[in-house]
Design an enzyme around this catalytic site. Structure first.
Site, mmCIF file in Angstrom:
data_model
loop_
_atom_site.group_PDB
_atom_site.id
_atom_site.type_symbol
_atom_site.label_atom_id
_atom_site.label_comp_id
_atom_site.label_asym_id
_atom_site.label_seq_id
_atom_site.Cartn_x
_atom_site.Cartn_y
_atom_site.Cartn_z
ATOM 1 N N TYR A 168 -9.380 16.422 2.249
ATOM 2 C CA TYR A 168 -10.071 15.749 1.155
ATOM 3 C C TYR A 168 -11.494 16.285 1.194
ATOM 4 C CZ TYR A 168 -6.531 12.179 0.106
ATOM 5 O OH TYR A 168 -5.403 11.522 -0.298
ATOM 6 N N LYS A 199 -3.012 20.984 -3.627
ATOM 7 C CA LYS A 199 -2.008 19.920 -3.792
ATOM 8 C C LYS A 199 -2.408 19.037 -4.966
ATOM 9 C CE LYS A 199 0.174 16.096 -1.290
ATOM 10 N NZ LYS A 199 -0.470 14.896 -1.821
ATOM 11 N N GLN A 228 -4.403 18.860 5.709
ATOM 12 C CA GLN A 228 -4.740 18.475 4.328
ATOM 13 C C GLN A 228 -6.189 18.045 4.279
ATOM 14 O OE1 GLN A 228 -5.024 14.778 3.424
ATOM 15 N NE2 GLN A 228 -6.031 15.525 1.562
ATOM 16 N N TYR A 230 0.844 -1.203 0.000
ATOM 17 C CA TYR A 230 0.000 0.000 0.000
ATOM 18 C C TYR A 230 0.879 1.253 0.000
ATOM 19 C CZ TYR A 230 -3.318 3.574 1.249
ATOM 20 O OH TYR A 230 -4.068 4.726 1.228
ATOM 21 N N VAL A 246 11.413 12.534 -3.829
ATOM 22 C CA VAL A 246 12.527 13.236 -3.160
ATOM 23 C C VAL A 246 13.072 12.304 -2.083
ATOM 24 C CG1 VAL A 246 13.238 15.314 -1.915
ATOM 25 C CG2 VAL A 246 11.366 15.442 -3.579
ATOM 26 N N TYR A 247 14.065 11.523 -2.450
ATOM 27 C CA TYR A 247 14.547 10.474 -1.545
ATOM 28 C C TYR A 247 15.975 10.706 -1.083
ATOM 29 C CZ TYR A 247 10.398 8.029 -3.293
ATOM 30 O OH TYR A 247 9.105 7.688 -3.628
ATOM 31 N N THR A 304 -6.342 18.741 -1.408
ATOM 32 C CA THR A 304 -5.817 17.815 -2.418
ATOM 33 C C THR A 304 -6.826 17.701 -3.559
ATOM 34 O OG1 THR A 304 -4.533 16.622 -0.782
ATOM 35 C CG2 THR A 304 -5.041 15.432 -2.814
ATOM 36 N N ASP A 333 6.571 17.714 -4.404
ATOM 37 C CA ASP A 333 6.762 16.393 -3.789
ATOM 38 C C ASP A 333 6.722 15.304 -4.844
ATOM 39 O OD1 ASP A 333 4.186 15.164 -4.147
ATOM 40 O OD2 ASP A 333 3.435 15.968 -2.268
ATOM 41 N N HIS A 366 0.827 12.914 -6.447
ATOM 42 C CA HIS A 366 0.365 12.052 -5.356
ATOM 43 C C HIS A 366 1.275 10.824 -5.212
ATOM 44 C CE1 HIS A 366 -3.450 11.812 -2.848
ATOM 45 N NE2 HIS A 366 -2.809 10.723 -2.474
ATOM 46 N N ARG A 409 -5.256 0.889 -8.133
ATOM 47 C CA ARG A 409 -4.069 0.368 -7.437
ATOM 48 C C ARG A 409 -4.085 -1.160 -7.421
ATOM 49 N NH1 ARG A 409 -3.928 4.857 -2.549
ATOM 50 N NH2 ARG A 409 -4.120 6.654 -3.918
ATOM 51 N N PRO A 413 1.434 15.139 3.474
ATOM 52 C CA PRO A 413 0.319 14.463 4.156
ATOM 53 C C PRO A 413 0.240 12.999 3.726
ATOM 54 C CG PRO A 413 -0.504 15.850 2.378
ATOM 55 C CD PRO A 413 0.967 16.103 2.477
ATOM 56 N N ARG A 419 7.016 8.836 1.212
ATOM 57 C CA ARG A 419 7.382 7.458 1.586
ATOM 58 C C ARG A 419 8.594 7.333 2.511
ATOM 59 N NH1 ARG A 419 5.481 7.253 -3.593
ATOM 60 N NH2 ARG A 419 3.804 5.788 -4.048
ATOM 61 N N SER A 464 -2.928 14.510 7.269
ATOM 62 C CA SER A 464 -3.931 14.051 6.307
ATOM 63 C C SER A 464 -5.331 14.020 6.929
ATOM 64 C CB SER A 464 -3.556 12.642 5.854
ATOM 65 O OG SER A 464 -4.645 12.018 5.226
HETATM 66 C C1 FNR Z 1 0.043 9.541 0.334
HETATM 67 N N1 FNR Z 1 -0.267 10.815 -0.154
HETATM 68 C C2 FNR Z 1 -1.373 11.481 0.342
HETATM 69 N N2 FNR Z 1 -1.664 12.730 -0.096
HETATM 70 C C3 FNR Z 1 -2.714 13.418 0.422
HETATM 71 O O1 FNR Z 1 -2.953 14.544 -0.015
HETATM 72 N N3 FNR Z 1 -3.482 12.860 1.392
HETATM 73 C C4 FNR Z 1 -3.264 11.621 1.886
HETATM 74 O O2 FNR Z 1 -3.958 11.155 2.772
HETATM 75 C C5 FNR Z 1 -2.188 10.877 1.325
HETATM 76 N N4 FNR Z 1 -1.926 9.599 1.743
HETATM 77 C C6 FNR Z 1 -0.819 8.923 1.273
HETATM 78 C C7 FNR Z 1 -0.531 7.651 1.769
HETATM 79 C C8 FNR Z 1 0.642 7.005 1.368
HETATM 80 C C9 FNR Z 1 0.942 5.646 1.934
HETATM 81 C C10 FNR Z 1 1.525 7.640 0.477
HETATM 82 C C11 FNR Z 1 2.824 6.983 0.060
HETATM 83 C C12 FNR Z 1 1.215 8.883 -0.042
HETATM 84 C C13 FNR Z 1 0.618 11.476 -1.126
HETATM 85 C C14 FNR Z 1 1.712 12.271 -0.434
HETATM 86 O O3 FNR Z 1 1.196 13.403 0.198
HETATM 87 C C15 FNR Z 1 2.786 12.755 -1.425
HETATM 88 O O4 FNR Z 1 2.168 13.432 -2.487
HETATM 89 C C16 FNR Z 1 3.647 11.606 -1.972
HETATM 90 O O5 FNR Z 1 3.871 10.618 -1.010
HETATM 91 C C17 FNR Z 1 4.969 12.160 -2.455
HETATM 92 O O6 FNR Z 1 5.712 11.175 -3.074
HETATM 93 P P1 FNR Z 1 6.860 10.308 -2.337
HETATM 94 O O7 FNR Z 1 7.668 11.255 -1.468
HETATM 95 O O8 FNR Z 1 6.143 9.269 -1.538
HETATM 96 O O9 FNR Z 1 7.608 9.750 -3.489
#
Ligand code: FNR
Length: 377
Positions: free
Chosen positions: A145, A250, A143, A39, A308-309, A171, A305, A274, A180, A92, A329, A121
């Site tokens: 929704y 976002k 953040q 996930y 960016v690791y 978002t 975002d 995302h 997914r 978030p 992540r 979030s």
């Molecule tokens: C997210 N992201 C996300 N974004 C958001 O606006 N609300 C949310 O609840 C979530 N939940 C979420 C869960 C998980 C498990 C991940 C990995 C990502 C997206 C997050 O804010 C962001 O845009 C990305 O994670 C950025 O990419 P990287 O850093 O994971 O590569």
């Protein structure tokens, strides 16, 4: 602290923590169940968007300048009138209990320690009031929704204001859930499992819409509310009217949407796909950044975002005009691996590598990173 110190402080300390992103991802895979692991890790569909995010960073190279005094490195940035010591933010990320029992509470504690703004979030495992209680004086954004029932959206915004959150991040790329495949294969939905209860079970407006007090009714209500395919610029304008807090969007990838956001009175944007989890086959966020930065023309902050690791990735994003970057992540893996300490370690490593990268590129202030020469390979 000199750049040599930054590296050497991590050698000889017998720390067992995985130092690189790939190592950490593998270590987490060995540690938690395949459902939650996939996930977090996976992207939508065939994961082209996820790959595009990383590939975009590999397309760019820095051309450093030397013989500048880099003995003092100022990594601070300003956002909405507040100075922050690093150009990093916590993106978030919902449902943190799938990674660790302490979930968002552990993350915000680490964020507070490192003085890195925290974006909570909507679908958190803990409520915004619990986050505020844990880190009352720390910079926190909420953040949102958008909900199909607008009253729920505005109830949450009002609660965020009252709890001391300092901005609302709407978002816009999740009007329905991305396709997914891994979650279907693993039959894993943290939403359905109730990991996102925090802000809903504490919301009087949401709770008043449920048909009864069973957990089935709760999940049913949540699933019915969380996606909002009718979301439009009118909603954005309405949100602006209903809150005194700065509003950020976002999920902006197109320069024209960035211009429309500014016309709608929006105060900042996240250039983001995302984390490759929504539309597959979409442009990598770093690839989308330069055109958006040009369209925005410094009128509002642009946060990047996606992928960016490493510290050098932070430098590249800032060199291409981002005001700040948000991390997703990596901190979730840190949380899964070692709780609060893991989150702190991951973000500290990212920051330390960024600082070294800035110094080695010959820039002593974040404000000047945008003048660095960066070329497309
Ligand atoms: C997210 N992201 C996300 N974004 C958001 O606006 N609300 C949310 O609840 C979530 N939940 C979420 C869960 C998980 C498990 C991940 C990995 C990502 C997206 C997050 O804010 C962001 O845009 C990305 O994670 C950025 O990419 P990287 O850093 O994971 O590569």
């Amino acid at each position: 602290m000199s750049k040599g110190d930054l590296l050497l402080k991590n050698i000889g300390t017998a720390q067992a923590f995985p130092i690189g992103f790939e190592e950490l991802e593998q270590a987490v895979k060995d540690k938690i169940d395949i459902g939650p692991y996939s996930y977090v890790r996976s992207g939508a569909g065939g994961e082209q968007s996820l790959r595009n995010n990383r590939d975009a960073f590999h397309k760019y190279s820095i051309v450093p300048r030397f013989l500048n005094d880099v003995s003092i490195l100022d990594t601070s940035i300003e956002l909405f009138g507040k100075t922050h010591p690093t150009p990093l933010l916590f993106a978030p990320v919902g449902m943190n209990k799938i990674a660790h029992e302490d979930g968002e509470l552990a993350v915000v504690r680490a964020a507070m320690d490192l003085q890195i703004p925290y974006v909570q979030s909507t679908v958190s495992s803990y409520s915004m009031e619990q986050i505020a209680e844990t880190a009352p004086h720390h910079t926190k954004w909420f953040q949102l929704y958008w909900s199909t029932n607008e009253d729920i959206s505005f109830s949450m915004v009002e609660r965020a204001e009252q709890a001391g959150f300092e901005a609302i991040v709407l978002t816009i790329d999740t009007v329905m859930l991305g396709w997914r495949e891994h979650d279907v294969r693993n039959q894993f939905s943290p939403l359905k499992k109730g990991f996102s209860r925090g802000n809903y079970e504490t919301d009087p407006v949401f709770m008043s819409t449920l048909r009864d007090d069973s957990s089935e009714a709760f999940i049913e209500g949540l699933l019915a509310n969380i996606y909002h395919p009718t979301l439009s610029w009118d909603n954005v304008r309405e949100l602006k009217e209903r809150t005194k807090l700065p509003v950020l969007l976002k999920g902006i990838l197109h320069p024209e949407d960035a211009k429309l956001a500014i016309e709608a009175g929006v105060d900042g944007i996240f250039v983001s796909n995302h984390g490759g989890r929504q539309l597959d086959g979409v442009v990598g966020s770093l690839d989308a950044l330069p055109a958006v930065v040009k369209a925005v023309d410094r009128r509002i902050p642009v946060i990047l975002d996606g992928g960016v690791y490493r510290g050098i990735d932070v430098l590249k994003a800032l060199a291409l005009g981002a005001t700040a970057v948000a991390i997703g992540r990596p901190f979730v893996y840190g949380l899964a691996y070692a709780g609060e300490a893991g989150v702190r370690q991951v973000m500290q490593n990212l920051y330390d590598e960024f600082k070294v990268s800035m110094g080695l590129a010959g820039v002593s202030r974040v404000a000047n990173v945008c003048n660095l020469t960066i070329v497309k390979n």
